[in-house]
Design an enzyme around this catalytic site. Sequence first.
Site, PDB file in Angstrom:
ATOM      1  N   GLN A   1       0.832  -1.209   0.000  1.00 41.34           N
ATOM      2  CA  GLN A   1       0.000   0.000   0.000  1.00 41.34           C
ATOM      3  C   GLN A   1       0.866   1.258   0.000  1.00 41.34           C
ATOM      4  O   GLN A   1       0.562   2.229  -0.694  1.00 41.34           O
ATOM      5  CB  GLN A   1      -0.935  -0.007   1.231  1.00 41.34           C
ATOM      6  CG  GLN A   1      -1.924   1.140   1.257  1.00 41.34           C
ATOM      7  CD  GLN A   1      -2.966   1.037   0.165  1.00 41.34           C
ATOM      8  OE1 GLN A   1      -3.434  -0.060  -0.153  1.00 41.34           O
ATOM      9  NE2 GLN A   1      -3.333   2.156  -0.420  1.00 41.34           N
TER      10      GLN A   1
ATOM     11  N   HIS B   1      -0.578  -3.970  -6.500  1.00 40.89           N
ATOM     12  CA  HIS B   1      -0.335  -3.910  -5.057  1.00 40.89           C
ATOM     13  C   HIS B   1      -1.544  -4.384  -4.275  1.00 40.89           C
ATOM     14  O   HIS B   1      -2.660  -4.474  -4.781  1.00 40.89           O
ATOM     15  CB  HIS B   1       0.046  -2.472  -4.635  1.00 40.89           C
ATOM     16  CG  HIS B   1      -1.131  -1.565  -4.478  1.00 40.89           C
ATOM     17  ND1 HIS B   1      -1.781  -1.386  -3.273  1.00 40.89           N
ATOM     18  CD2 HIS B   1      -1.777  -0.787  -5.373  1.00 40.89           C
ATOM     19  CE1 HIS B   1      -2.770  -0.529  -3.439  1.00 40.89           C
ATOM     20  NE2 HIS B   1      -2.789  -0.145  -4.706  1.00 40.89           N
ATOM     21  N   CYS B   2      -1.285  -4.707  -3.024  1.00 41.58           N
ATOM     22  CA  CYS B   2      -2.329  -4.977  -2.042  1.00 41.58           C
ATOM     23  C   CYS B   2      -1.836  -4.335  -0.746  1.00 41.58           C
ATOM     24  O   CYS B   2      -1.072  -3.371  -0.793  1.00 41.58           O
ATOM     25  CB  CYS B   2      -2.627  -6.473  -1.914  1.00 41.58           C
ATOM     26  SG  CYS B   2      -1.193  -7.519  -1.587  1.00 41.58           S
ATOM     27  N   GLN B   3      -2.245  -4.825   0.384  1.00 40.90           N
ATOM     28  CA  GLN B   3      -1.826  -4.201   1.638  1.00 40.90           C
ATOM     29  C   GLN B   3      -0.335  -4.391   1.908  1.00 40.90           C
ATOM     30  O   GLN B   3       0.390  -3.453   2.169  1.00 40.90           O
ATOM     31  CB  GLN B   3      -2.656  -4.769   2.797  1.00 40.90           C
ATOM     32  CG  GLN B   3      -2.795  -3.851   3.967  1.00 40.90           C
ATOM     33  CD  GLN B   3      -3.475  -2.530   3.621  1.00 40.90           C
ATOM     34  OE1 GLN B   3      -4.399  -2.477   2.827  1.00 40.90           O
ATOM     35  NE2 GLN B   3      -2.995  -1.458   4.195  1.00 40.90           N
TER      36      GLN B   3
ATOM     37  N   SER C   1      -1.764  -9.408  -4.445  1.00 40.67           N
ATOM     38  CA  SER C   1      -1.088  -8.847  -5.622  1.00 40.67           C
ATOM     39  C   SER C   1      -0.243  -9.910  -6.311  1.00 40.67           C
ATOM     40  O   SER C   1      -0.239 -10.024  -7.535  1.00 40.67           O
ATOM     41  CB  SER C   1      -0.232  -7.639  -5.230  1.00 40.67           C
ATOM     42  OG  SER C   1       0.675  -7.981  -4.200  1.00 40.67           O
TER      43      SER C   1
END
EC number: 3.1.3.16
Length: 195
Positions: A60, A136-138, A144
């Site tokens: 993130q 992306h992710c967290q 991702s």
Amino acid sequence: MSFRSKLPASWREDPPPRKVEIDLSSPALAVYELERLLLTGKAIISHADEVWPRLYIGDQYSAENQADLSKHRITHILNAAHSKRREQPAMYERMGITYMGIEAHDSCGFDMSVNFQAAASFIHRALNTGCKVLVHCQVGVSRSATLVLAYLMLKQNLTLVEAICAVKQNRGVIPNRGFIRQLITLDQQLFGKHR
């Protein structure tokens, strides 16, 4: 199965072949073996890493850091942790970044496979025009990574093992077990149960 890097030679010098043998016909054993393979990957030391030419996996923070987005000339962002409560950041519009959001949960029971084709198409269109994509992710290790692995399988014709080997050279990733099972299913659909 013997793995030889399918990365374009201009991006990485021809790495030596490595012997990687994983039988995907037994899903329970395959999940365990793939997890072991994933754990041999590079340690995460940055917020985002280029895992394929012009394709990055990140967290993130990497998606919100305007300086890094500009520095790396990111033109497309695929957010695998999109929330309807938090719409596309207005900064992407100001920066001329094309955005795609996928509302996905990092849980073994979540069906990420319903997003494989759309995500792969988004990434592929961008890369085919010379653009740079951040997925992306967290944290940048599960959701991702799963979408990037699916892209490599669907659009670059890599098997799951080949895709994992390509990605883990540059970023440590570990999709959850449910996502690994879904990627095994995709591998079997694309390449058959017996190779």
